[in-house]
Scaffold this motif. Structure first.
Motif, PDB file in Angstrom:
ATOM      1  N   ASN A  49       0.820  -1.209   0.000  1.00 12.22           N
ATOM      2  CA  ASN A  49       0.000   0.000   0.000  1.00 12.22           C
ATOM      3  C   ASN A  49       0.856   1.262   0.000  1.00 12.22           C
ATOM      4  OD1 ASN A  49      -2.675  -1.002  -0.113  1.00 12.22           O
ATOM      5  ND2 ASN A  49      -2.595  -1.579   2.054  1.00 12.22           N
ATOM      6  N   LYS A  50       2.017   1.196   0.652  1.00  4.38           N
ATOM      7  CA  LYS A  50       2.926   2.350   0.639  1.00  4.38           C
ATOM      8  C   LYS A  50       3.427   2.605  -0.784  1.00  4.38           C
ATOM      9  CE  LYS A  50       5.528   3.099   4.152  1.00  4.38           C
ATOM     10  NZ  LYS A  50       6.571   3.111   5.213  1.00  4.38           N
ATOM     11  N   ALA A  51       3.738   1.526  -1.521  1.00  6.39           N
ATOM     12  CA  ALA A  51       4.159   1.682  -2.917  1.00  6.39           C
ATOM     13  C   ALA A  51       3.034   2.291  -3.749  1.00  6.39           C
ATOM     14  CB  ALA A  51       4.576   0.327  -3.496  1.00  6.39           C
ATOM     15  N   ILE A  52       1.804   1.839  -3.519  1.00  6.75           N
ATOM     16  CA  ILE A  52       0.652   2.362  -4.262  1.00  6.75           C
ATOM     17  C   ILE A  52       0.430   3.836  -3.939  1.00  6.75           C
ATOM     18  CG2 ILE A  52      -1.858   2.188  -4.523  1.00  6.75           C
ATOM     19  CD1 ILE A  52      -1.527  -0.860  -4.058  1.00  6.75           C
ATOM     20  N   GLU A  53       0.606   4.206  -2.679  1.00 11.57           N
ATOM     21  CA  GLU A  53       0.451   5.615  -2.284  1.00 11.57           C
ATOM     22  C   GLU A  53       1.446   6.505  -3.025  1.00 11.57           C
ATOM     23  OE1 GLU A  53       0.976   5.618   1.903  1.00 11.57           O
ATOM     24  OE2 GLU A  53      -0.909   4.563   2.326  1.00 11.57           O
ATOM     25  N   ARG A  54       2.644   5.992  -3.279  1.00 14.96           N
ATOM     26  CA  ARG A  54       3.663   6.788  -3.955  1.00 14.96           C
ATOM     27  C   ARG A  54       3.413   6.893  -5.461  1.00 14.96           C
ATOM     28  NH1 ARG A  54       9.446   5.164  -0.986  1.00 14.96           N
ATOM     29  NH2 ARG A  54       8.775   5.654   1.150  1.00 14.96           N
ATOM     30  N   ASP A  55       2.692   5.940  -6.025  1.00 10.29           N
ATOM     31  CA  ASP A  55       2.345   6.000  -7.453  1.00 10.29           C
ATOM     32  C   ASP A  55       0.959   5.375  -7.628  1.00 10.29           C
ATOM     33  OD1 ASP A  55       2.247   6.166 -10.163  1.00 10.29           O
ATOM     34  OD2 ASP A  55       4.185   5.233 -10.536  1.00 10.29           O
ATOM     35  N   PRO A  56      -0.090   6.121  -7.288  1.00  8.09           N
ATOM     36  CA  PRO A  56      -1.441   5.539  -7.219  1.00  8.09           C
ATOM     37  C   PRO A  56      -2.044   5.143  -8.561  1.00  8.09           C
ATOM     38  CG  PRO A  56      -1.494   7.907  -6.817  1.00  8.09           C
ATOM     39  CD  PRO A  56      -0.055   7.519  -6.825  1.00  8.09           C
ATOM     40  N   LEU A  57      -1.488   5.595  -9.668  1.00  5.66           N
ATOM     41  CA  LEU A  57      -2.067   5.276 -10.975  1.00  5.66           C
ATOM     42  C   LEU A  57      -1.359   4.123 -11.673  1.00  5.66           C
ATOM     43  CD1 LEU A  57      -2.680   8.888 -12.378  1.00  5.66           C
ATOM     44  CD2 LEU A  57      -4.246   7.408 -11.095  1.00  5.66           C
ATOM     45  N   ASN A  58      -0.311   3.618 -11.085  1.00  8.42           N
ATOM     46  CA  ASN A  58       0.505   2.606 -11.748  1.00  8.42           C
ATOM     47  C   ASN A  58      -0.032   1.203 -11.496  1.00  8.42           C
ATOM     48  OD1 ASN A  58       2.778   0.624 -12.050  1.00  8.42           O
ATOM     49  ND2 ASN A  58       3.883   2.474 -12.644  1.00  8.42           N
ATOM     50  N   SER A  59      -0.344   0.478 -12.567  1.00 10.24           N
ATOM     51  CA  SER A  59      -0.950  -0.846 -12.430  1.00 10.24           C
ATOM     52  C   SER A  59       0.032  -1.892 -11.916  1.00 10.24           C
ATOM     53  CB  SER A  59      -1.521  -1.297 -13.775  1.00 10.24           C
ATOM     54  OG  SER A  59      -0.486  -1.506 -14.722  1.00 10.24           O
ATOM     55  N   TYR A  60       1.316  -1.713 -12.191  1.00 12.01           N
ATOM     56  CA  TYR A  60       2.298  -2.716 -11.773  1.00 12.01           C
ATOM     57  C   TYR A  60       2.478  -2.739 -10.261  1.00 12.01           C
ATOM     58  CZ  TYR A  60       3.523  -3.377 -16.656  1.00 12.01           C
ATOM     59  OH  TYR A  60       3.470  -3.673 -17.996  1.00 12.01           O
ATOM     60  N   PHE A  61       2.437  -1.576  -9.628  1.00  8.10           N
ATOM     61  CA  PHE A  61       2.555  -1.550  -8.173  1.00  8.10           C
ATOM     62  C   PHE A  61       1.251  -2.031  -7.527  1.00  8.10           C
ATOM     63  CE2 PHE A  61       5.641   1.744  -9.550  1.00  8.10           C
ATOM     64  CZ  PHE A  61       6.772   1.034  -9.206  1.00  8.10           C
ATOM     65  N   ALA A  62       0.134  -1.741  -8.173  1.00  8.52           N
ATOM     66  CA  ALA A  62      -1.144  -2.263  -7.673  1.00  8.52           C
ATOM     67  C   ALA A  62      -1.166  -3.786  -7.746  1.00  8.52           C
ATOM     68  CB  ALA A  62      -2.296  -1.674  -8.485  1.00  8.52           C
ATOM     69  N   ASP A  63      -0.502  -4.348  -8.746  1.00  5.34           N
ATOM     70  CA  ASP A  63      -0.482  -5.806  -8.915  1.00  5.34           C
ATOM     71  C   ASP A  63       0.151  -6.510  -7.717  1.00  5.34           C
ATOM     72  OD1 ASP A  63      -0.537  -8.345 -10.583  1.00  5.34           O
ATOM     73  OD2 ASP A  63       1.619  -8.121 -10.278  1.00  5.34           O
ATOM     74  N   THR A  64       1.140  -5.870  -7.091  1.00  5.94           N
ATOM     75  CA  THR A  64       1.802  -6.497  -5.941  1.00  5.94           C
ATOM     76  C   THR A  64       0.798  -6.826  -4.840  1.00  5.94           C
ATOM     77  OG1 THR A  64       3.849  -5.314  -6.445  1.00  5.94           O
ATOM     78  CG2 THR A  64       3.638  -6.233  -4.234  1.00  5.94           C
ATOM     79  N   LEU A  65      -0.146  -5.931  -4.599  1.00  7.40           N
ATOM     80  CA  LEU A  65      -1.162  -6.183  -3.569  1.00  7.40           C
ATOM     81  C   LEU A  65      -2.005  -7.401  -3.945  1.00  7.40           C
ATOM     82  CD1 LEU A  65      -2.460  -5.263  -0.935  1.00  7.40           C
ATOM     83  CD2 LEU A  65      -3.947  -3.754  -2.278  1.00  7.40           C
ATOM     84  N   GLY A  66      -2.382  -7.504  -5.211  1.00  7.32           N
ATOM     85  CA  GLY A  66      -3.133  -8.669  -5.656  1.00  7.32           C
ATOM     86  C   GLY A  66      -2.349  -9.960  -5.495  1.00  7.32           C
ATOM     87  N   GLN A  67      -1.061  -9.920  -5.809  1.00  5.83           N
ATOM     88  CA  GLN A  67      -0.223 -11.112  -5.679  1.00  5.83           C
ATOM     89  C   GLN A  67      -0.111 -11.566  -4.226  1.00  5.83           C
ATOM     90  OE1 GLN A  67       0.725 -12.801  -8.242  1.00  5.83           O
ATOM     91  NE2 GLN A  67       0.232 -11.275  -9.794  1.00  5.83           N
ATOM     92  N   ILE A  68      -0.077 -10.616  -3.300  1.00  2.59           N
ATOM     93  CA  ILE A  68      -0.014 -10.968  -1.872  1.00  2.59           C
ATOM     94  C   ILE A  68      -1.277 -11.712  -1.452  1.00  2.59           C
ATOM     95  CG2 ILE A  68       0.049 -10.029   0.473  1.00  2.59           C
ATOM     96  CD1 ILE A  68       1.713  -7.672  -0.735  1.00  2.59           C
ATOM     97  N   HIS A  69      -2.436 -11.159  -1.825  1.00  3.51           N
ATOM     98  CA  HIS A  69      -3.700 -11.822  -1.478  1.00  3.51           C
ATOM     99  C   HIS A  69      -3.786 -13.202  -2.134  1.00  3.51           C
ATOM    100  CE1 HIS A  69      -5.260  -8.472   0.722  1.00  3.51           C
ATOM    101  NE2 HIS A  69      -5.321  -7.660  -0.316  1.00  3.51           N
TER     102      HIS A  69
END
Length: 686
Positions: free
Chosen positions: A230-250
């Protein structure tokens, strides 16, 4: 004690012979204990915290893990501290004794010879100066408020760049992998957290911290992983690749979860996370997209949201009982079908590049998930893209074979049955253009298997069907529709009895004046269907080639060429015993890339070469232009200047040409011509 290659050429007075752009040249001699190493070892033992020891360790670390990296002499002086030589202090060479013999200087750039650097890192570690301590020291010494761009790049590569292994990428950078191995998880974590603090705006480092917490930590700490993702997403909220990390964790957590309520709770979070990835990927443009590894521009569409959703759907289905699955299927079936349809054409029309294929698990997960939710095997699909690839079944390069599915080659009776079913469907839905497309394509596919099948519909009748839709709703037609238009309306080869200037031939014998219009419409449909967006950066596969036959049989499906190439490679590798599949994949790709396929007699026998209308020279890194006249085999008199020969093919974007006897040249359609892009490419006017 570590052993380093001995050479007297590793000296600063020879540094002018070492190029910054190429590898360091070090004599290949036996590894022996060098007196200079003993001297360095003794110095490090006695002076582990001296500034020159610290600088040497930083240079060694960078040179060992980031080829081409360096520190500027001003940065070296910053680490060494006062007195500066410009203020009367001793010169750099004097202050760096006894390390200077291992340092290469080229202008203001300083580094350790690349072949020596890894051994220096090992030696320093043996002497108590660890990789993690050196990495943290490097960042604390040089990463202040103003950080040089080259240093930012080197540190990102040092801590985040993942190397390609034999089959897949490493989980982490080589340095992080080595720190985990030799010092433990927490030392690696400490280095990455330091980087995250130092580079407070970069999302790359918190992303790697998140991955470390659920991949490398034993047991995984999903709470910390989610926090850092979530910290990575906060730093670049529009980037799909950083959002993907959260999905991979779940998704990773879902694999380890038991109990219906817990499974559904984690699955819902994973579904939502991957939907978020999909939404962000849809909004990204290639010029603004940042990749997960480097934060640089990405030329490809991020399909991880779509694929991750299917993986979660598959995992959840397999974890539930038959009774528990009912509501899941009811809720997710339509989304699964839509995402399956995406990957069916995505993988059928393209591949990552000419050398690379998707990993075997990719299609396996897509196909299994689809069957779970629909009970229909993916190989039985008769959609437009499904028909296009059905002749691939059984081939080594097919996605089914790579996924280890035992899919048999389609027989003539199989294809006749498919064609019969689609004929009936069309007759019941004569105004449905999608049904008409599938019916027409089923005939072209069948003709490739059995050109004289009595079940084939006549070309005249198929033309009548396609022409019913030509004059209406042109702006709503698919690229596949215009592919069929070009295949059906492409004129036959010039009759031998007709001679003379091609421009004197009747239009219906020379070329259909509307063909260029349909090429243009196909290009526009490619853009409108968003194929240009989703397939950007990928290699578009040729689907059909112009052959020597007539009617439907003049269009040769790529699978026929693949079968010839596969047989040729099997003969070449007949005596091989080890890693045969890898060698076979590499050799098949090489034959296409080098243009060797066009020299095979079996392929020359079935493809029809065409000549361009004006002579051209094909050169690397130049956009070229050629013109061909459909229906014409000879355009210019050989006595004047014989132009090069081409084989003509079609991708889902439009016509492409492949120079006979040369490395592959791909030519794609533009609005008024087939225009090439930078590389081995040309332009074709029809």
């Amino acid at each position: 004690m570590s052993c380093i290659t001995s050479t007297d050429s590793v000296a600063s007075d020879r540094s002018d012979e070492t190029s910054d752009d190429g590898p360091d040249e070090v004599s290949e001699v036996e590894c022996i204990i060098n007196p200079k190493i003993q001297k360095v070892s003794q110095y490090v033992i006695e002076n582990p915290e001296s500034t020159n020891t610290q600088l040497f360790s930083m240079l060694a670390l960078l040179s060992a893990y980031v080829p081409g990296s360096y520190l500027l002499e001003s940065e070296c002086q910053q680490i060494l501290g006062p007195p500066d030589p410009i203020h009367g202090g001793p010169p750099f060479e004097e202050r760096m004794k006894p390390f200077i013999d291992f340092i290469s200087k080229s202008g203001p750039k300083c580094k350790i010879h690349q072949k020596l650097a890894p051994e220096c890192v090992v030696l320093l570690n043996d002497l108590g100066i660890s990789r993690s301590a050196t990495a943290r020291n490097l960042m604390s010494s040089l990463c202040g408020d103003q950080i040089e761009p080259h240093l930012i790049r080197f540190i990102k590569d040092l801590l985040t760049k993942r190397e390609m292994g034999e089959k897949v990428k490493d989980k982490f950078s080589r340095l992080i992998e080595d720190i985990k191995k030799h010092e433990g998880f927490y030392k690696a974590l400490s280095v990455l957290r330091t980087a995250s603090d130092k580079f407070g705006l970069s999302p790359v480092f918190p992303q790697v911290v998140a991955r470390l917490n659920y991949i490398a930590r034993n047991p995984p700490h999903y709470g910390y992983a989610i926090k850092w993702a979530n910290k990575a997403i906060e730093r670049d909220p529009l980037n799909s690749y950083f959002a993907d990390t959260l999905g991979q964790i779940h998704k990773h957590r879902l694999l380890k979860t038991e109990g219906f309520e817990n499974i559904m709770n984690i699955a819902d979070k994973a579904f939502e996370a991957f939907k978020d990835v999909e939404r962000k990927a849809e909004e990204e443009e290639s010029s603004k997209t940042a990749t997960a590894d480097t934060g640089s521009t990405s030329d490809t569409f991020n399909n991880r949201g779509l694929f991750g959703f299917l993986q979660v759907a598959k995992i959840t289905f397999e974890k539930l009982s038959q009774q528990q699955r009912k509501s899941l299927i009811q809720n997710k079936k339509m989304e699964v079908e839509a995402k399956f349809e995406f990957f069916e054409w995505y993988l059928g029309f393209s591949r990552p590049d000419m050398k690379t294929l998707e990993p075997p698990f990719f299609w396996k997960d897509v196909a299994y998930c689809y069957k779970h939710y629909t009970t229909i095997p993916a190989a039985e699909s008769t959609s437009f893209p499904g028909l296009l690839v059905c002749l691939d079944h059984g081939l080594f390069t097919s996605k089914e074979r790579r996924a280890e599915f035992l899919e048999a080659e389609k027989t003539v009776s199989d294809l006749e049955e498919i064609r019969g079913v689609l004929k009936t469907t069309y007759e019941e839905n004569v105004d449905d253009v999608k049904v008409a497309e599938r019916y027409i394509l089923s005939n072209i596919v069948l003709s490739n298997k059995m050109p004289d099948s009595p079940q084939l519909t006549s070309v005249r009748e198929l033309k009548t069907i396609i022409q019913r839709f030509l004059g209406i709703e042109r702006s709503h037609r698919s690229p596949g529709f215009y592919l069929l238009v070009l295949l059906l309306l492409w004129p036959e080869e010039k009759p031998p009895a007709l001679q003379g200037d091609a421009t004197q031939l009747p239009l219906d014998l020379m070329f259909d004046c509307d063909l260029q219009q349909y090429v243009t419409l196909m290009k526009k449909a490619f853009e409108r269907a968003k194929y240009a967006k989703y397939l950007r950066g990928r290699h578009l596969l040729p689907l059909f080639f112009l052959g020597k036959g007539s009617g439907l049989s003049k269009w040769v499906h790529k699978s026929r060429l693949d079968a010839v190439v596969e047989e040729k490679v099997d003969v070449e590798l007949a005596g091989e015993q080890e890693d045969i599949n890898t060698k076979k994949s590499v050799r098949i790709a090489d034959m296409w890339i080098k243009g060797e396929v066009w020299q095979l007699p079996e392929i020359q026998e079935i493809l029809l070469p065409v000549e361009c209308q004006s002579p051209v020279r094909l050169q690397e890194q130049e956009e070229q232009e050629v013109c061909i006249c459909p229906g014409e085999n000879k355009i210019l008199d050989a006595a004047v200047l014989r132009p090069p020969l081409f084989y003509l093919g079609f991708t889902i974007q439009g016509p492409v040409v492949f120079p006979v006897g040369r490395p592959q040249v791909t030519v794609t359609s533009e609005e008024n011509s087939l225009a090439g892009h930078q590389g081995h490419e040309a332009t074709v006017d029809i």
